[in-house]
Scaffold this active site. Sequence first.
Site, PDB file in Angstrom:
ATOM      1  N   ASP A 118       0.856  -1.182   0.000  1.00  0.00           N
ATOM      2  CA  ASP A 118       0.000   0.000   0.000  1.00  0.00           C
ATOM      3  C   ASP A 118       0.898   1.240   0.000  1.00  0.00           C
ATOM      4  O   ASP A 118       1.634   1.479   0.961  1.00  0.00           O
ATOM      5  CB  ASP A 118      -0.850  -0.057   1.282  1.00  0.00           C
ATOM      6  CG  ASP A 118      -2.085   0.782   1.207  1.00  0.00           C
ATOM      7  OD1 ASP A 118      -2.062   1.813   0.517  1.00  0.00           O
ATOM      8  OD2 ASP A 118      -3.079   0.423   1.869  1.00  0.00           O
ATOM      9  N   ASP A 219      -2.721   4.757  -2.552  1.00  0.00           N
ATOM     10  CA  ASP A 219      -3.642   5.466  -1.668  1.00  0.00           C
ATOM     11  C   ASP A 219      -4.093   6.797  -2.281  1.00  0.00           C
ATOM     12  O   ASP A 219      -3.248   7.543  -2.801  1.00  0.00           O
ATOM     13  CB  ASP A 219      -2.879   5.742  -0.353  1.00  0.00           C
ATOM     14  CG  ASP A 219      -3.761   6.216   0.763  1.00  0.00           C
ATOM     15  OD1 ASP A 219      -4.663   5.479   1.159  1.00  0.00           O
ATOM     16  OD2 ASP A 219      -3.534   7.352   1.252  1.00  0.00           O
ATOM     17  N   GLU A 270      -6.754   3.857  -5.398  1.00  0.00           N
ATOM     18  CA  GLU A 270      -7.910   4.264  -4.595  1.00  0.00           C
ATOM     19  C   GLU A 270      -8.332   5.640  -5.085  1.00  0.00           C
ATOM     20  O   GLU A 270      -7.557   6.599  -4.994  1.00  0.00           O
ATOM     21  CB  GLU A 270      -7.544   4.328  -3.114  1.00  0.00           C
ATOM     22  CG  GLU A 270      -8.761   4.626  -2.266  1.00  0.00           C
ATOM     23  CD  GLU A 270      -8.438   5.186  -0.889  1.00  0.00           C
ATOM     24  OE1 GLU A 270      -9.274   5.040   0.011  1.00  0.00           O
ATOM     25  OE2 GLU A 270      -7.362   5.788  -0.711  1.00  0.00           O
ATOM     26  N   ASP A 345     -11.561   1.342   5.989  1.00  0.00           N
ATOM     27  CA  ASP A 345     -12.195   2.658   6.149  1.00  0.00           C
ATOM     28  C   ASP A 345     -13.719   2.543   6.196  1.00  0.00           C
ATOM     29  O   ASP A 345     -14.405   3.561   6.290  1.00  0.00           O
ATOM     30  CB  ASP A 345     -11.832   3.576   4.972  1.00  0.00           C
ATOM     31  CG  ASP A 345     -10.351   3.884   4.905  1.00  0.00           C
ATOM     32  OD1 ASP A 345      -9.713   3.952   5.972  1.00  0.00           O
ATOM     33  OD2 ASP A 345      -9.836   4.059   3.780  1.00  0.00           O
TER      34      ASP A 345
HETATM   35  C1  GLC Z   1      -7.003   6.387   2.339  1.00  0.00           C
HETATM   36  C2  GLC Z   1      -6.791   5.294   3.353  1.00  0.00           C
HETATM   37  C3  GLC Z   1      -7.192   5.807   4.687  1.00  0.00           C
HETATM   38  C4  GLC Z   1      -6.314   6.970   5.035  1.00  0.00           C
HETATM   39  C5  GLC Z   1      -6.361   8.041   3.933  1.00  0.00           C
HETATM   40  C6  GLC Z   1      -5.245   9.011   4.079  1.00  0.00           C
HETATM   41  O1  GLC Z   1      -8.326   6.717   2.182  1.00  0.00           O
HETATM   42  O2  GLC Z   1      -7.484   4.140   2.978  1.00  0.00           O
HETATM   43  O3  GLC Z   1      -7.142   4.826   5.698  1.00  0.00           O
HETATM   44  O4  GLC Z   1      -6.716   7.539   6.236  1.00  0.00           O
HETATM   45  O5  GLC Z   1      -6.231   7.483   2.654  1.00  0.00           O
HETATM   46  O6  GLC Z   1      -4.021   8.392   3.785  1.00  0.00           O
END
Ligand code: GLC
Length: 572
Positions: A118, A219, A270, A345
């Site tokens: 990640d 991310d 993401e 999340d």
């Molecule tokens: C993404 C992650 C989350 C995190 C955010 C900031 O959404 O999945 O857990 O807090 O990014 O890095």
Amino acid sequence: MVSNWNKEEIICAGKSAEMRSKMADYKKSVVYQIYPKSFYDSNHDGLGDLRGVIEKLDYIGELGVDYIWLTPFFVSPQNDNGYDVEDYYRIDPRYGTMDDLEELIRGADRRGICLMLDMVFNHTSSRHEWFQKALAGDEKYKNYYIFRKGKGGKEAPTNWESKFGGSAWEYVPEMDEFYLHLFDVSQPDLNWDNEEVREEIRKILLFWMEKGVKGFRFDVVNLISKGEFADDMDGDGRKYYTDGPNIHRYLKELNELTFGRDAEIVTVGEMSSTSMENCFQYAGEDSGELSMVFNFHHLKVDFMGDEKWVLVPADFMKLKKILFSWQEGMEEHHAWNAVFWCNHDQPRVVSRFGSEGKYWKESAKMLATVIHGMRGTPYIYQGEELGMTNAGFTHISQYRDVESLNHFRILQEKGLTEGDAYRILQIHSRDNGRTPMQWEEGANGGFTDAVPWIEVNGNCKEINAAQQRMDGDSIFHYYRELVRLRKKYDVISYGSFQALDEENPSVLAYRRTHEGQELVVICNFYEKEMDWKSPVSLQGFQRLLGNYEEREAKDEMKLKPYEAVILWKKAE
Ligand code: GLC
């Protein structure tokens, strides 16, 4: 379904040597997400760790998945549980050592499983050496981040809001400037427009590729290219930095100079508040960006617009519409979805769209069916395969998540009572998905024999892996079967998608077709029995899987509470 399996058979459940050699075929793959902090504590400190993952590899192997996505374990002050990275090259000693990681890569590989790391590149931790140098006045490193003068002095440069609450800008008195943090104040955003930053990021990726990592999850990667810095008159600022002006250029460049050089590597981005049009490119077959994308629109059907911190009943019709439009739209544009309900999340899906009560098992299996029959790569989040439920916390001292703690305060500042703020947290807090994995019925669900960093759900006596592994009718075995079916039937992995009975207010149904094979998936989303008439003939179909005993394929059926069934017809 099997209840008496033997060990050899399950080590690499469902995967022949030939299948393993096709590992890079992500269309046939399933990913299992591990949040190491809550997975398994091997060294008795109350925190899960990498050796804990190694110890549980047989369990993951049993599921038959192809990738393990490990959320960040890099050196970090852990303000956002590792999404605030202080050093991208080193492993946080709380999680283990580089030797542990290498052992994990080898152990997973022996089971035909690859590791997906990640990578958090939208921001670093404020403790990162780069940011520390920036604060110390080093111009080179100041340009790694986004510093701006305030409006007329001490007012933030724009009115943008942080995703975790409050302003997205933090004032640094010594510099008389603000820096941008779209997330927590301890997570300053990187300046991707600076070529040196992009080069640092490429170096990091190449380092992990050398270690044998075969997948990356990026991310919030669609936030990296900032556009104009202007006040947002009708929103929180996201329109200025989401899917920003250079995003496709930066992703193509990253692909070309790093992971794109290794055909075996799989990538997933993401995408926060993204648009489908942008995802056609992010995950387009020939666009040279990423293998696939997560989008979250289907998980906002119990929000008010983009506002999460409210209590709104889930809108089933909206959910269906979003899922179907992404299935159809992405296919039409030759792009690939990651399909999922849960992650670290999100609240637990069985609590969110299913039932924690009498039909807990049926509804968990039904929800799994919806996702695993779809076109896209399914992701299973640890504990989802057991039907784990929301945390059920009743006091703020039980919560750990920075976003939840901030919003508990903000909600009350906005005038909500403490009771109302609790009710909202119980539904929406990210900690719902972060309680430790429930391995067995004993103390702390077998997660740790120390004090866990976050409480274990009290229902670990009833919901745990040990019990479900022995029960052929369990949710765990149902997931195994779903994973196996995807590998066995090309229509599941490659088939074209068609929504069925779109206006039906209780049933989610769809058809998949591929080289003469047909698959029909029918899911009753509610506890009430439903008469269902298929819009396509089901003659000649046979049942592949379902959450009730045998069910004959008929054009008219009475669907039981939360019933799900997968029907299949082979080519003539
Ligand atoms: C993404 C992650 C989350 C995190 C955010 C900031 O959404 O999945 O857990 O807090 O990014 O890095």
